[in-house]
Design an enzyme around this catalytic site. Structure first.
Site, PDB file in Angstrom:
ATOM      1  N   LYS A   1     -12.320  -1.615   8.140  1.00 16.72           N
ATOM      2  CA  LYS A   1     -11.563  -2.551   8.964  1.00 16.72           C
ATOM      3  C   LYS A   1     -11.891  -2.363  10.450  1.00 16.72           C
ATOM      4  O   LYS A   1     -12.302  -3.293  11.116  1.00 16.72           O
ATOM      5  CB  LYS A   1     -10.070  -2.386   8.697  1.00 16.72           C
ATOM      6  CG  LYS A   1      -9.721  -2.603   7.216  1.00 16.72           C
ATOM      7  CD  LYS A   1      -8.273  -2.331   6.923  1.00 16.72           C
ATOM      8  CE  LYS A   1      -7.998  -2.307   5.437  1.00 16.72           C
ATOM      9  NZ  LYS A   1      -8.166  -3.601   4.766  1.00 16.72           N
TER      10      LYS A   1
ATOM     11  N   ASP B   1      -1.144   6.646   6.570  1.00 18.46           N
ATOM     12  CA  ASP B   1      -2.263   5.786   6.185  1.00 18.46           C
ATOM     13  C   ASP B   1      -2.470   4.829   7.352  1.00 18.46           C
ATOM     14  O   ASP B   1      -1.666   3.949   7.601  1.00 18.46           O
ATOM     15  CB  ASP B   1      -1.917   5.013   4.911  1.00 18.46           C
ATOM     16  CG  ASP B   1      -3.009   4.030   4.487  1.00 18.46           C
ATOM     17  OD1 ASP B   1      -3.992   3.873   5.235  1.00 18.46           O
ATOM     18  OD2 ASP B   1      -2.854   3.399   3.425  1.00 18.46           O
TER      19      ASP B   1
ATOM     20  N   TRP C   1       0.819  -1.213   0.000  1.00 15.22           N
ATOM     21  CA  TRP C   1       0.000   0.000   0.000  1.00 15.22           C
ATOM     22  C   TRP C   1       0.854   1.264   0.000  1.00 15.22           C
ATOM     23  O   TRP C   1       0.496   2.257  -0.641  1.00 15.22           O
ATOM     24  CB  TRP C   1      -0.976  -0.020   1.179  1.00 15.22           C
ATOM     25  CG  TRP C   1      -1.973  -1.124   1.037  1.00 15.22           C
ATOM     26  CD1 TRP C   1      -2.081  -2.262   1.786  1.00 15.22           C
ATOM     27  CD2 TRP C   1      -3.001  -1.223   0.032  1.00 15.22           C
ATOM     28  NE1 TRP C   1      -3.104  -3.056   1.322  1.00 15.22           N
ATOM     29  CE2 TRP C   1      -3.683  -2.454   0.248  1.00 15.22           C
ATOM     30  CE3 TRP C   1      -3.407  -0.401  -1.017  1.00 15.22           C
ATOM     31  CZ2 TRP C   1      -4.744  -2.861  -0.559  1.00 15.22           C
ATOM     32  CZ3 TRP C   1      -4.462  -0.814  -1.826  1.00 15.22           C
ATOM     33  CH2 TRP C   1      -5.122  -2.028  -1.585  1.00 15.22           C
TER      34      TRP C   1
END
Length: 362
Positions: free
Chosen positions: A194, A170, A102
């Site tokens: 999540k 992030d 990511w």
């Protein structure tokens, strides 16, 4: 009704009490005769929902007053572009610490708008070292990290010391899973699917001095100031996702807040890591100090055994344990709403599977 043990990396398990409440209010929210899905985002009822969601998030994370809380769309992936459009605007330089898939995607988007210096740990799949101010460009507009890597199962056990350079994070896969000091960050972003709620809403927490700095060419919908000035209501936000998120935040508060959630998460992670470490069949290659509490990859001695394990686990109601295609094996995601009892079921099955495997081998 039988609920499975859902170890999905995202969208992930949600608190049952939140789902039950949403079910109860689905057709008639607080006597309005409407579902939240049917409600105008300009209505007083939804205004109350979004304001309560922000207030709860500020309370749980102890967000200072000089930070804005924004509820956006596009997932964390859109933030890969929004961050540089808004922050890469003074010296057009930024440092990206490359710890996984990511962060690489984030770097790729940022490199389209400026000069990106990539910092890669020597063993990114297993260890994340400490970083000091000397590791970064003095004139960088910001330093970007991915605090928890869902695919690799690694985490920053110690935040980089960036000095006066804004730290951008992030935090999609571990926000609200442990206590953090928001003051250490210039900007935090996180997809909800999540730990915060269902897919559809993305949270951005941005320090006031980092707004109003976007490129003049920045599209209106990618400019943080657009949402700051309109309290996240410039256009129709993901109303139902924000509503569910508000209830998840209420659930966390009722449990005792982030401090209690963190202890629950450490207990779950320890149970699984202990099982792996004591096993002669399963292994996890991440340095213990950088092991994720949220996403735990593990594997057996062969791909054939991994497939057999996944098949048998699925039959036992232990779902979504297949590891990411780039690394294979298995992965158990233990987000906030994952019950300890489900982790116990997994570890008990792992021991049973290993016992059978050893008997067959013998």
């Amino acid at each position: 009704m039988t609920r499975v043990a859902n170890f999905s990396a995202g969208p992930s398990v949600l608190p049952v009490s939140v789902l039950e409440r949403a079910q109860k209010e689905l057709l008639n929210y607080k006597g309005t005769g409407m579902s939240v899905m049917e409600m105008s985002h300009r209505s007083s009822e939804f205004q109350e929902i979004i304001e309560e969601a922000e207030a709860l998030l500020r309370e749980l994370l102890k967000i200072p007053e000089n930070y804005h809380v924004l509820f956006l769309q596009g997932g964390a992936s859109l933030q890969f572009s929004m961050v540089p459009f808004n922050l890469l605007t003074t010296n057009h330089k930024a440092d990206y610490i490359m710890t996984g898939s990511w962060s690489k995607k984030a770097m790729t988007e940022a490199s389209k708008l400026g000069d990106i210096n990539v910092i890669t740990p020597s063993n990114p799949l297993t260890e994340i070292p400490s970083y000091t101010q000397d590791d970064f460009q003095l004139d960088a507009d910001y330093v970007h990290i991915t605090t928890n890597n869902t695919i690799e199962g690694t985490r920053f056990s110690e935040l980089p010391n960036t000095g006066t350079i804004p730290l951008v994070a992030d935090m999609s896969s571990h926000i609200l899973s442990e206590e953090i000091d928001v003051n250490q960050f210039g900007l935090i972003y996180a997809g909800a699917q999540k730990n915060l709620g269902p897919a559809g809403v993305t949270v951005v927490i941005v320090r006031d001095d980092l707004t109003d700095k976007a490129f003049t060419s920045c599209p209106t919908m990618l400019n943080y100031t657009t949402y700051v000035k309109n309290q996240s209501l410039f256009n129709t936000p993901p109303t139902f996702s924000i509503y569910i998120m508000k209830m998840v935040l209420e659930w966390i508060k009722e449990l005792g807040g982030v401090t209690v959630i963190e202890q629950h998460n450490k207990e779950k992670a320890k149970l699984l890591y202990d099982t792996i470490d004591q096993s002669k069949l399963f292994n996890n290659h991440v340095n213990p100090k950088n092991r994720s509490h949220m996403n735990i990859p593990f594997s057996a001695d062969s791909e054939e055994l991994n497939k057999k394990f996944l098949q048998k686990a699925d039959e036992k109601g232990l779902k979504n344990l297949k590891g990411h295609r780039s690394v294979g094996g298995m992965r158990a995601s233990l987000y906030n709403a994952m019950p300890l009892e489900d982790v116990k079921k997994l570890t008990e099955f792992m021991k049973e599977f290993e016992l059978v495997y050893q008997q067959v081998l013998a």
